[in-house]
Design a protein around this motif. Structure first.
Motif, PDB file in Angstrom:
ATOM      1  N   ILE A  87      23.378  23.391 -21.634  1.00 57.84           N
ATOM      2  CA  ILE A  87      22.428  22.011 -22.151  1.00 57.84           C
ATOM      3  C   ILE A  87      23.703  21.337 -22.882  1.00 57.84           C
ATOM      4  N   THR A  88      24.228  22.158 -23.966  1.00 56.28           N
ATOM      5  CA  THR A  88      25.404  21.425 -25.056  1.00 56.28           C
ATOM      6  C   THR A  88      26.409  20.898 -23.933  1.00 56.28           C
ATOM      7  N   THR A  89      26.890  21.812 -22.969  1.00 58.26           N
ATOM      8  CA  THR A  89      27.952  21.255 -22.134  1.00 58.26           C
ATOM      9  C   THR A  89      27.715  19.934 -21.215  1.00 58.26           C
ATOM     10  N   PHE A  90      26.437  20.138 -20.846  1.00 59.13           N
ATOM     11  CA  PHE A  90      26.090  18.889 -19.938  1.00 59.13           C
ATOM     12  C   PHE A  90      25.950  17.669 -20.912  1.00 59.13           C
ATOM     13  N   LEU A  91      25.092  17.881 -22.091  1.00 60.96           N
ATOM     14  CA  LEU A  91      25.022  16.598 -22.918  1.00 60.96           C
ATOM     15  C   LEU A  91      26.304  16.128 -23.546  1.00 60.96           C
ATOM     16  N   VAL A  92      27.170  17.037 -24.042  1.00 62.72           N
ATOM     17  CA  VAL A  92      28.327  16.197 -24.493  1.00 62.72           C
ATOM     18  C   VAL A  92      29.437  15.847 -23.175  1.00 62.72           C
ATOM     19  N   GLU A  93      29.444  16.573 -22.019  1.00 61.73           N
ATOM     20  CA  GLU A  93      30.410  16.037 -20.945  1.00 61.73           C
ATOM     21  C   GLU A  93      29.907  14.630 -20.649  1.00 61.73           C
ATOM     22  N   SER A  94      28.622  14.381 -20.491  1.00 64.04           N
ATOM     23  CA  SER A  94      28.140  13.137 -19.956  1.00 64.04           C
ATOM     24  C   SER A  94      27.712  12.223 -20.960  1.00 64.04           C
ATOM     25  N   ARG A  95      28.003  12.491 -22.270  1.00 64.88           N
ATOM     26  CA  ARG A  95      27.605  11.669 -23.155  1.00 64.88           C
ATOM     27  C   ARG A  95      28.090  10.400 -23.107  1.00 64.88           C
ATOM     28  N   ASP A  96      29.356  10.008 -22.491  1.00 62.79           N
ATOM     29  CA  ASP A  96      30.077   8.479 -22.481  1.00 62.79           C
ATOM     30  C   ASP A  96      29.782   8.146 -21.019  1.00 62.79           C
ATOM     31  N   ASP A  97      29.082   8.962 -20.344  1.00 59.15           N
ATOM     32  CA  ASP A  97      28.913   8.288 -18.801  1.00 59.15           C
ATOM     33  C   ASP A  97      27.477   7.756 -18.612  1.00 59.15           C
ATOM     34  N   THR A  98      27.525   6.528 -17.734  1.00 60.76           N
ATOM     35  CA  THR A  98      26.209   6.193 -17.287  1.00 60.76           C
ATOM     36  C   THR A  98      25.982   6.492 -15.741  1.00 60.76           C
ATOM     37  N   PRO A  99      24.895   6.477 -15.204  1.00 64.27           N
ATOM     38  CA  PRO A  99      24.404   6.702 -13.910  1.00 64.27           C
ATOM     39  C   PRO A  99      25.056   5.629 -13.147  1.00 64.27           C
ATOM     40  N   ASP A 100      25.445   5.756 -12.044  1.00 64.97           N
ATOM     41  CA  ASP A 100      25.977   4.698 -11.018  1.00 64.97           C
ATOM     42  C   ASP A 100      25.323   4.970  -9.836  1.00 64.97           C
ATOM     43  N   SER A 101      25.352   4.079  -8.888  1.00 66.20           N
ATOM     44  CA  SER A 101      24.948   3.878  -7.448  1.00 66.20           C
ATOM     45  C   SER A 101      25.808   4.767  -6.428  1.00 66.20           C
ATOM     46  N   GLU A 102      27.019   4.675  -6.604  1.00 70.07           N
ATOM     47  CA  GLU A 102      28.028   5.442  -5.755  1.00 70.07           C
ATOM     48  C   GLU A 102      27.429   6.972  -5.870  1.00 70.07           C
ATOM     49  N   THR A 103      27.562   7.579  -7.030  1.00 66.32           N
ATOM     50  CA  THR A 103      27.147   8.777  -7.231  1.00 66.32           C
ATOM     51  C   THR A 103      25.914   9.198  -6.664  1.00 66.32           C
ATOM     52  N   ALA A 104      24.641   8.257  -6.912  1.00 66.08           N
ATOM     53  CA  ALA A 104      23.573   8.471  -6.497  1.00 66.08           C
ATOM     54  C   ALA A 104      23.563   8.600  -5.190  1.00 66.08           C
ATOM     55  N   ASP A 105      24.147   7.512  -4.360  1.00 65.41           N
ATOM     56  CA  ASP A 105      24.283   7.514  -2.731  1.00 65.41           C
ATOM     57  C   ASP A 105      24.605   8.750  -2.421  1.00 65.41           C
ATOM     58  N   TRP A 106      25.635   9.361  -3.046  1.00 63.20           N
ATOM     59  CA  TRP A 106      26.497  10.493  -2.544  1.00 63.20           C
ATOM     60  C   TRP A 106      25.325  12.009  -2.576  1.00 63.20           C
ATOM     61  N   ILE A 107      24.401  11.947  -3.748  1.00 67.69           N
ATOM     62  CA  ILE A 107      23.739  12.870  -3.911  1.00 67.69           C
ATOM     63  C   ILE A 107      22.485  12.678  -2.942  1.00 67.69           C
ATOM     64  N   ALA A 108      21.898  11.477  -2.517  1.00 69.60           N
ATOM     65  CA  ALA A 108      20.779  11.183  -1.659  1.00 69.60           C
ATOM     66  C   ALA A 108      21.343  11.739  -0.359  1.00 69.60           C
ATOM     67  N   GLY A 109      22.746  11.580   0.022  1.00 71.12           N
ATOM     68  CA  GLY A 109      23.325  12.103   1.291  1.00 71.12           C
ATOM     69  C   GLY A 109      23.093  13.693   1.338  1.00 71.12           C
ATOM     70  N   LYS A 110      23.139  14.195   0.170  1.00 70.23           N
ATOM     71  CA  LYS A 110      23.027  15.699   0.397  1.00 70.23           C
ATOM     72  C   LYS A 110      21.745  16.329  -0.046  1.00 70.23           C
ATOM     73  N   SER A 111      20.774  15.487  -0.696  1.00 69.70           N
ATOM     74  CA  SER A 111      19.527  16.284  -1.004  1.00 69.70           C
ATOM     75  C   SER A 111      18.301  15.223  -0.719  1.00 69.70           C
ATOM     76  N   GLU A 112      17.465  15.955   0.154  1.00 71.41           N
ATOM     77  CA  GLU A 112      16.190  15.335   0.471  1.00 71.41           C
ATOM     78  C   GLU A 112      15.241  15.266  -0.646  1.00 71.41           C
ATOM     79  N   SER A 113      15.346  16.250  -1.387  1.00 73.96           N
ATOM     80  CA  SER A 113      14.601  16.202  -2.816  1.00 73.96           C
ATOM     81  C   SER A 113      14.965  15.120  -3.595  1.00 73.96           C
ATOM     82  N   PHE A 114      16.191  14.764  -3.796  1.00 75.50           N
ATOM     83  CA  PHE A 114      16.895  13.772  -4.346  1.00 75.50           C
ATOM     84  C   PHE A 114      16.338  12.147  -4.134  1.00 75.50           C
ATOM     85  N   ARG A 115      16.295  12.301  -2.708  1.00 80.62           N
ATOM     86  CA  ARG A 115      15.592  10.824  -2.194  1.00 80.62           C
ATOM     87  C   ARG A 115      14.118  10.729  -2.562  1.00 80.62           C
TER      88      ARG A 115
END
Length: 327
Positions: free
Chosen positions: A271-299
């Motif tokens: 949890i600490t690693t994830f929250l610290v590593e992603s602290r300065d990031d924001t969700p983006d459509s490019e990554t979302a599209d990549w995940i959607a192509g890999k995961s039916e559950s994400f869609r």
């Protein structure tokens, strides 16, 4: 690759009241299971000895007793154990995010769970869907690795890595749930989707460090079991019954340390690693599209987030019953 061991261990120490609570619940459950199955065994043996029942009826009684125990365990896990787990995650997320420790963290965690969703089973349903997504993403990573496993030695290495990644992925969904507690997003589907996207942007440091930690955790458990094994050997010189008792004590000690201390610490690190590593990031459509192509559950999750579909207890039960969510 950021490990954040020192920060995570500091957070772990600060949340020791929750760790103690979970150990206490585990010990109570162990005592209850011992009494329950001990009583069932004694009753069955007594009735068999007196000729009151046949062996077939005794076997049926044992099967029924086990089925009742499993059903009760699942119910308890859904409504009690997961509530405690979610509350602990909420406190960890708060400490990592703000650096402050609630004065009464048990109450704070309980209140945070109640604030996020109406019923804990709803959060359970979101968590199970996220778990399915993480599993699918991990399988995608493993599939890429299998493409280059053209020689036997490399193929074996990929299998070992795949197994370790699978074990590590079991902890990642908790990090995403932690993100949901730190997010201002009121729609839990949207918050979960954003957390998954952030994981997609930071999966290498999060999953990589988690894999190393999980391997270390299993190695530690093995060392503990090896170190404590002589206790059973010494008792074996007294009588076979004492040897059985010795192994029960050894196994119980290792299981308590593993489940009550090692696993919560690993969870805190992830949890600490994830929250610290992603602290300065924001969700983006490019990554979302990549995940959607890999995961039916994400869609499916993205569809719920976009439609702002309200979360209901039926959703939670449906997700929990979905075979794709079983890890």
């Amino acid at each position: 690759m950021g490990l954040h061991f020192r920060t995570a261990t500091d957070v772990f120490v600060k949340t020791l009241p929750f760790v103690a609570l979970r150990i206490g619940i585990g010990l109570l459950l162990g005592a209850f299971a011992t009494v329950y199955f001990g009583s069932v065994g004694w009753l069955g043996y007594t009735l068999l000895e007196s000729g009151s029942i046949s062996e077939l009826i005794a076997l049926g009684g044992v099967v029924l007793a086990v089925a009742i125990f499993i059903a009760a365990w699942r119910m308890f896990s859904r409504y009690v154990l997961y509530a405690v787990k979610a509350a602990h995650i909420a406190v960890i997320a708060h400490v990592v995010d703000t650096g402050e420790v609630p004065s009464n963290q048990i109450r704070f965690g309980k209140d945070r769970v109640a604030e996020r969703v109406v019923e804990t089973t709803v959060l359970f349903g979101v968590d199970q869907l996220v778990k399915a997504i993480v599993k699918q993403l991990t399988n995608a990573v493993v599939s890429l690795g299998s493409l280059v496993a053209v020689v036997p030695t490399l193929r074996t290495f990929v299998r070992v890595v795949a197994r370790a990644l699978g074990l590590a992925a079991n902890y990642v969904d908790e990090a995403i749930v932690a993100y949901m507690f730190t997010s201002d997003e009121q729609n839990p589907w949207k918050a979960a989707k954003d957390g998954v996207v952030l994981y997609g942007k930071n999966w290498k440091p999060v999953l990589g460090s988690t894999m190393l930690i999980v391997i270390g955790m299993y190695a530690t458990a093995f060392v503990l079991l090896t170190a404590l094994a002589p206790i059973a050997s010494v008792l074996a010189d007294l009588s076979p019954a004492f040897e059985v008792v010795g192994w029960v004590v050894v196994a119980g000690t290792v299981l308590t340390i593993y489940s009550g201390v090692l696993k919560p610490w690993v969870k805190t690190v992830v949890i600490t690693t994830f929250l610290v590593e992603s602290r300065d990031d924001t969700p983006d459509s490019e990554t979302a599209d990549w995940i959607a192509g890999k995961s039916e559950s994400f869609r499916e999750l993205a569809g719920k987030a976009e439609s702002e579909e309200p979360v209901t207890a039926d959703d939670a039960h449906a997700q929990a019953a979905d075979p794709r969510t079983v890890s």
